[in-house]
Design a protein around this motif. Structure first.
Motif, PDB file in Angstrom:
ATOM      1  N   ILE A   1      23.521 -16.112 -44.456  1.00 48.02           N
ATOM      2  CA  ILE A   1      23.434 -15.843 -45.893  1.00 48.02           C
ATOM      3  C   ILE A   1      22.032 -16.195 -46.406  1.00 48.02           C
ATOM      4  O   ILE A   1      21.482 -15.481 -47.246  1.00 48.02           O
ATOM      5  CB  ILE A   1      24.525 -16.639 -46.652  1.00 48.02           C
ATOM      6  N   LYS A   2      21.442 -17.261 -45.868  1.00 49.44           N
ATOM      7  CA  LYS A   2      20.094 -17.639 -46.282  1.00 49.44           C
ATOM      8  C   LYS A   2      19.087 -16.557 -45.908  1.00 49.44           C
ATOM      9  O   LYS A   2      18.187 -16.240 -46.681  1.00 49.44           O
ATOM     10  CB  LYS A   2      19.697 -18.968 -45.644  1.00 49.44           C
ATOM     11  N   ASN A   3      19.216 -15.994 -44.713  1.00 48.08           N
ATOM     12  CA  ASN A   3      18.325 -14.920 -44.291  1.00 48.08           C
ATOM     13  C   ASN A   3      18.492 -13.689 -45.177  1.00 48.08           C
ATOM     14  O   ASN A   3      17.512 -13.038 -45.535  1.00 48.08           O
ATOM     15  CB  ASN A   3      18.580 -14.549 -42.828  1.00 48.08           C
ATOM     16  N   PHE A   4      19.722 -13.364 -45.536  1.00 43.98           N
ATOM     17  CA  PHE A   4      19.990 -12.217 -46.391  1.00 43.98           C
ATOM     18  C   PHE A   4      19.381 -12.423 -47.782  1.00 43.98           C
ATOM     19  O   PHE A   4      18.732 -11.531 -48.328  1.00 43.98           O
ATOM     20  CB  PHE A   4      21.500 -11.961 -46.488  1.00 43.98           C
ATOM     21  N   LEU A   5      19.542 -13.617 -48.358  1.00 39.97           N
ATOM     22  CA  LEU A   5      18.951 -13.919 -49.656  1.00 39.97           C
ATOM     23  C   LEU A   5      17.427 -13.894 -49.590  1.00 39.97           C
ATOM     24  O   LEU A   5      16.761 -13.427 -50.513  1.00 39.97           O
ATOM     25  CB  LEU A   5      19.441 -15.275 -50.155  1.00 39.97           C
TER      26      LEU A   5
ATOM     27  N   VAL B   1      16.338 -10.214 -49.590  1.00 40.18           N
ATOM     28  CA  VAL B   1      16.537  -9.596 -50.902  1.00 40.18           C
ATOM     29  C   VAL B   1      15.484 -10.095 -51.889  1.00 40.18           C
ATOM     30  O   VAL B   1      14.870  -9.304 -52.617  1.00 40.18           O
ATOM     31  CB  VAL B   1      17.973  -9.873 -51.417  1.00 40.18           C
ATOM     32  N   LEU B   2      15.252 -11.405 -51.922  1.00 39.70           N
ATOM     33  CA  LEU B   2      14.231 -11.955 -52.809  1.00 39.70           C
ATOM     34  C   LEU B   2      12.839 -11.451 -52.434  1.00 39.70           C
ATOM     35  O   LEU B   2      12.023 -11.158 -53.309  1.00 39.70           O
ATOM     36  CB  LEU B   2      14.271 -13.482 -52.784  1.00 39.70           C
ATOM     37  N   PHE B   3      12.559 -11.350 -51.180  1.00 42.14           N
ATOM     38  CA  PHE B   3      11.268 -10.857 -50.727  1.00 42.14           C
ATOM     39  C   PHE B   3      11.053  -9.421 -51.198  1.00 42.14           C
ATOM     40  O   PHE B   3       9.982  -9.071 -51.697  1.00 42.14           O
ATOM     41  CB  PHE B   3      11.170 -10.963 -49.201  1.00 42.14           C
ATOM     42  N   ILE B   4      12.038  -8.571 -51.058  1.00 41.78           N
ATOM     43  CA  ILE B   4      11.928  -7.172 -51.484  1.00 41.78           C
ATOM     44  C   ILE B   4      11.744  -7.086 -52.998  1.00 41.78           C
ATOM     45  O   ILE B   4      10.915  -6.306 -53.488  1.00 41.78           O
ATOM     46  CB  ILE B   4      13.156  -6.368 -51.014  1.00 41.78           C
ATOM     47  N   LEU B   5      12.459  -7.889 -53.740  1.00 38.04           N
ATOM     48  CA  LEU B   5      12.340  -7.853 -55.197  1.00 38.04           C
ATOM     49  C   LEU B   5      10.981  -8.360 -55.671  1.00 38.04           C
ATOM     50  O   LEU B   5      10.409  -7.822 -56.624  1.00 38.04           O
ATOM     51  CB  LEU B   5      13.456  -8.674 -55.840  1.00 38.04           C
TER      52      LEU B   5
END
Length: 155
Positions: free
Chosen positions: A2-6, A9-13
């Protein structure tokens, strides 16, 4: 997981924030006429730097430049034996920009200064003076290019 997924997502945003790098090139400017007065050595260095950076040949904004430079040399430091150890060079430059399409005149002044050491041999002292004048002329040239960029974007 879940940390990798967040993180992804934050990196892309954050990467897609919408900011663009400002194009600071002066490619749409061309110098139609360049007049220089005053201290020739510094004016020569400024002129060469400006003409190397401003290469627009068929641009929509031709400008005329008039650069007047005055050099003032002062004693900056003396030692105990009253010998001069440092000189201070002050360069005052007046730049007049005339846009040929609008006949509008923009005038601004640039002042830079610096110190150089007096060495035991005159060759080293002259080299110190030469290096300082090159450094100061680069500073003046950068500021002229920056002002040209802002004035060009004001059109």
């Amino acid at each position: 997981m879940i940390k990798n997924f967040l993180f992804v997502v934050l990196f892309i945003l954050l990467v897609q924030c919408g900011f663009k790098v400002v194009d600071t090139s002066l490619s749409n400017l061309s110098v139609k006429k360049l007049d220089i007065d005053g201290y020739n050595k510094v004016n020569f260095l400024i002129k060469n730097d400006l003409l190397n950076k401003i290469r627009g040949t068929n641009s929509s904004t031709p400008v005329n430049l008039r650069i007047t430079t005055k050099r003032k040399k002062e004693i900056s430091e003396k030692n105990i034996r009253n010998e001069i150890t440092k000189y201070k060079i002050i360069l005052n430059t007046r730049v007049e920009i005339t846009r040929t399409t609008q006949e509008k005149l923009d005038v601004f002044d640039i002042s830079t200064n610096g110190d150089y050491r007096v060495e035991t041999s005159s060759i080293k002292t002259l080299k110190n003076l030469d290096n300082l004048e090159k450094k100061l002329s680069n500073e003046i040239s950068k500021e002229i290019k920056q002002k040209l960029f802002f004035l060009n974007n004001d059109l």
